[in-house]
Design a protein around this motif. Sequence first.
Motif, PDB file in Angstrom:
ATOM      1  N   ILE A 273      58.984  57.397  70.175  1.00  0.00           N
ATOM      2  CA  ILE A 273      58.790  57.651  68.750  1.00  0.00           C
ATOM      3  C   ILE A 273      57.440  57.101  68.308  1.00  0.00           C
ATOM      4  N   GLY A 274      56.687  57.899  67.555  1.00  0.00           N
ATOM      5  CA  GLY A 274      55.419  57.464  66.986  1.00  0.00           C
ATOM      6  C   GLY A 274      55.384  57.718  65.494  1.00  0.00           C
ATOM      7  N   VAL A 275      54.805  56.790  64.722  1.00  0.00           N
ATOM      8  CA  VAL A 275      54.774  56.905  63.262  1.00  0.00           C
ATOM      9  C   VAL A 275      53.391  56.513  62.746  1.00  0.00           C
ATOM     10  N   HIS A 276      52.867  57.347  61.853  1.00  0.00           N
ATOM     11  CA  HIS A 276      51.604  57.043  61.173  1.00  0.00           C
ATOM     12  C   HIS A 276      51.715  57.554  59.741  1.00  0.00           C
ATOM     13  N   ALA A 277      50.893  57.030  58.842  1.00  0.00           N
ATOM     14  CA  ALA A 277      50.933  57.436  57.436  1.00  0.00           C
ATOM     15  C   ALA A 277      49.528  57.713  56.934  1.00  0.00           C
ATOM     16  N   VAL A 317      58.994  52.754  70.662  1.00  0.00           N
ATOM     17  CA  VAL A 317      58.566  53.041  69.286  1.00  0.00           C
ATOM     18  C   VAL A 317      57.210  52.401  69.064  1.00  0.00           C
ATOM     19  N   CYS A 318      56.271  53.204  68.557  1.00  0.00           N
ATOM     20  CA  CYS A 318      54.916  52.720  68.315  1.00  0.00           C
ATOM     21  C   CYS A 318      54.477  53.214  66.939  1.00  0.00           C
ATOM     22  N   ILE A 319      54.135  52.270  66.055  1.00  0.00           N
ATOM     23  CA  ILE A 319      53.716  52.652  64.709  1.00  0.00           C
ATOM     24  C   ILE A 319      52.342  52.070  64.415  1.00  0.00           C
ATOM     25  N   PRO A 352      57.887  48.057  66.126  1.00  0.00           N
ATOM     26  CA  PRO A 352      58.737  47.517  65.057  1.00  0.00           C
ATOM     27  C   PRO A 352      60.004  46.886  65.621  1.00  0.00           C
ATOM     28  N   LEU A 353      60.513  45.887  64.925  1.00  0.00           N
ATOM     29  CA  LEU A 353      61.726  45.187  65.337  1.00  0.00           C
ATOM     30  C   LEU A 353      62.670  45.080  64.152  1.00  0.00           C
TER      31      LEU A 353
END
Length: 415
Positions: A273-277, A317-319, A352-353
Amino acid sequence: MTAQILVVDDEPDLELLVVQKFRRQIRAGDIGFLFAHDGIEALGMIADHQDIDIVLSDINMPRMDGLTLLERLQNEESPLSTVIVSAYGDMANIRTAMNRGAFDFLTKPIDFSDLEITIAKTLRHREILREARYRQAEAERAHASLSRYFSPNLALRLVSSTDGVDLAGQRREVASLFTDVADFTRLAESLEPNLLSELLNEYLVGMTDVVFAHEGTVAKIVGDALHVLFGAPTDQPDHATRAVACALDLDAFAEEFRRRMFTKGVALGATRIGVHAGPAIVGNFGGGRFFDYTAYGDTINTAARLEAANKQLGTRVCISSVVADQAEGFMGRPVGDLMLRGRMTPLRAFEPLRPDSEDNSGVATYLAAFARLETKDPGAIAAFAAEVGLRPEDPLASFHLKRLLNGGKGIQIEI
């Protein structure tokens, strides 16, 4: 279109009178009449003529009276509009008929001017009902379509034009989330089609349920991969907070699903999972023929790159730091400054944790080791070696130790 009216009455002269009084409308094709002499005959004619609009029925008739006929008609899925006719002194039965669902009533002897007005009024009522049913059917179809992309609550709002939600292309601040299952293509080639279909459908239903629980928008499903948006099509000031919470819940579901598949002999890979804004162009870009709500821009591309970076980093998971800075109460471990191909500047990334997770016991020692790495302290090797010794199952600590042993320095990582 000719309006069809079924007259149910056992008076022998009524048919002739009705035809005579409405002869102009009949010739013009505005109204057509059918005649039955009791309720049983009326039910048979209704079964044979699906285009009947109004039933004009007497109350007192042999075999089946008008009240019984009315009751039978009201039990139908789409009850016909019924006008009851009875003697003026029979108000008790007329009241019963109205309570049972009759649209209107007339008294005998029939005033044909009153009958004409009543028919016109009833036909207008029928047209309103048809339009309402049509709008409801259209709304249900639209809701069924939109529910594939949006959470149930948002889909209902989108169906309602009064909400004013704009699906046209526009620039919005969003959080973009990508998921992908490791080595899924190779697994798919080894599975029987029915097993693959069952596995993939169960996985995607569970993943989208998690997304919808956080009121996210499923912009795209390609194979096993999802693209999810927060902050579109409606404003979500907390889009980063939602995205982080959703990512953690997606990871929890995917890991539990993976364990269940393993007990069935299916070696399903981890979900990354990858997240950016940031800003993005979002809207329905289906070309007028298809519904394709999606997003474009560097924010979207970067989120996809962060998802792919998990493979090299060993994380799931990498944000980005952009998301971490905006998310309320964020807790996580710094991964490093990623130099993503195509970007001129590095991007700080985090794993994230959950604040209450038992896996957080080693965060302090990891942070201490990372601080040494950040300052290029030679003691970083020993610090990460100790971390791996304590927690050999920690792939991120192992990644940094391997980099250091291979001559890497600092926290900038080429991805």
